[in-house]
Design a protein around this motif. Structure first.
Motif, PDB file in Angstrom:
ATOM      1  N   GLU A  10     -21.282  36.576  -0.208  1.00 26.98           N
ATOM      2  CA  GLU A  10     -20.163  36.048  -0.982  1.00 26.98           C
ATOM      3  C   GLU A  10     -18.833  36.097  -0.237  1.00 26.98           C
ATOM      4  O   GLU A  10     -17.851  35.518  -0.683  1.00 26.98           O
ATOM      5  N   THR A  11     -18.805  36.743   0.908  1.00 20.13           N
ATOM      6  CA  THR A  11     -17.580  36.796   1.710  1.00 20.13           C
ATOM      7  C   THR A  11     -17.802  36.295   3.134  1.00 20.13           C
ATOM      8  O   THR A  11     -16.888  36.354   3.952  1.00 20.13           O
ATOM      9  N   ASP A  36     -10.814  37.510  -0.987  1.00 15.32           N
ATOM     10  CA  ASP A  36     -10.082  36.390  -1.569  1.00 15.32           C
ATOM     11  C   ASP A  36     -10.182  35.128  -0.711  1.00 15.32           C
ATOM     12  O   ASP A  36      -9.403  34.194  -0.900  1.00 15.32           O
ATOM     13  N   ASP A  38     -12.174  31.716   1.264  1.00 11.34           N
ATOM     14  CA  ASP A  38     -12.810  30.477   0.797  1.00 11.34           C
ATOM     15  C   ASP A  38     -14.280  30.640   0.444  1.00 11.34           C
ATOM     16  O   ASP A  38     -14.751  30.021  -0.506  1.00 11.34           O
ATOM     17  N   ASN A  40     -15.813  33.300  -0.738  1.00 12.26           N
ATOM     18  CA  ASN A  40     -15.905  33.966  -2.036  1.00 12.26           C
ATOM     19  C   ASN A  40     -15.489  33.023  -3.164  1.00 12.26           C
ATOM     20  O   ASN A  40     -16.094  33.025  -4.234  1.00 12.26           O
ATOM     21  N   LYS A  41     -14.474  32.201  -2.941  1.00 10.71           N
ATOM     22  CA  LYS A  41     -14.057  31.225  -3.949  1.00 10.71           C
ATOM     23  C   LYS A  41     -15.190  30.240  -4.250  1.00 10.71           C
ATOM     24  O   LYS A  41     -15.408  29.863  -5.398  1.00 10.71           O
ATOM     25  N   HIS A  42     -15.909  29.844  -3.192  1.00 10.15           N
ATOM     26  CA  HIS A  42     -17.066  28.955  -3.367  1.00 10.15           C
ATOM     27  C   HIS A  42     -18.106  29.613  -4.269  1.00 10.15           C
ATOM     28  O   HIS A  42     -18.575  29.015  -5.237  1.00 10.15           O
ATOM     29  N   LYS A  44     -17.794  32.001  -6.402  1.00 10.54           N
ATOM     30  CA  LYS A  44     -17.298  32.159  -7.773  1.00 10.54           C
ATOM     31  C   LYS A  44     -17.464  30.866  -8.561  1.00 10.54           C
ATOM     32  O   LYS A  44     -17.871  30.886  -9.727  1.00 10.54           O
ATOM     33  N   LYS A  45     -17.161  29.733  -7.953  1.00  6.65           N
ATOM     34  CA  LYS A  45     -17.315  28.440  -8.629  1.00  6.65           C
ATOM     35  C   LYS A  45     -18.785  28.175  -8.955  1.00  6.65           C
ATOM     36  O   LYS A  45     -19.123  27.769 -10.064  1.00  6.65           O
ATOM     37  N   LYS A  48     -19.984  30.614 -11.714  1.00  6.87           N
ATOM     38  CA  LYS A  48     -19.458  30.264 -13.036  1.00  6.87           C
ATOM     39  C   LYS A  48     -20.218  29.061 -13.607  1.00  6.87           C
ATOM     40  O   LYS A  48     -20.553  29.028 -14.788  1.00  6.87           O
ATOM     41  N   TYR A 108     -16.884  21.823  -9.826  1.00  4.99           N
ATOM     42  CA  TYR A 108     -16.458  22.444  -8.571  1.00  4.99           C
ATOM     43  C   TYR A 108     -14.969  22.229  -8.319  1.00  4.99           C
ATOM     44  O   TYR A 108     -14.285  23.107  -7.812  1.00  4.99           O
TER      45      TYR A 108
END
Length: 135
Positions: A10-11, A36, A38, A40-42, A44-45, A48, A108
């Motif tokens: 995830e990172t 924080d 990119d 990890n942001k991917h 998370k999306k 979710k 996304y």
């Protein structure tokens, strides 16, 4: 439907020095500075979207076009249909999942579109495109 995210995926954690143990590099220290970032942001999306749609983890899948898949679920959690496209086009085939005139969203990016001619066309291409109905 089981998720396969391993420690550090995830990172985007790089392998460390394995020394004399060939697998030791996969057990290197966690890269907390990238929490924080990119990658990890991917995740998370994607997470979710999976959490909000039982079709992703427990549904059935059919290919509706090249790299475009309809996932659908009909069970205890109700009915759910999504389209997942793994490509770089802003126009996604959604026929068989969503009908012309329906409002859909690329979960996304958050962008919405109206289905026309069996396609949802967004102004921004993303990879993946996670199409859901707008309620």
């Amino acid at each position: 439907g089981q998720v396969q995210i391993f420690y550090g995926d995830e990172t985007g954690r790089p392998n460390g020095d394995g020394g004399s143990d060939a697998t030791q590099g996969t057990r290197s220290a966690f890269n907390w500075d990238a929490v924080d970032g990119d990658v990890n942001k991917h995740w998370k999306k994607v997470g979710k979207f999976r959490q909000g749609h039982p079709a992703v983890g427990g549904g059935k899948q059919t290919e509706i076009a090249g790299n475009t898949f309809k996932r659908y679920y009909n069970g205890q959690a109700g009915e759910d249909t999504v389209v997942i496209y793994a490509g770089n086009s802003s126009s996604v085939t959604v026929s068989g999942a969503f009908t012309d005139g329906m409002q859909v969203r690329n979960a996304y990016t958050g962008e919405t579109a109206t289905v026309s001619g069996g396609k949802a066309t967004f102004t921004t291409a993303s990879n993946p495109v996670l199409v859901e109905a707008v309620e």
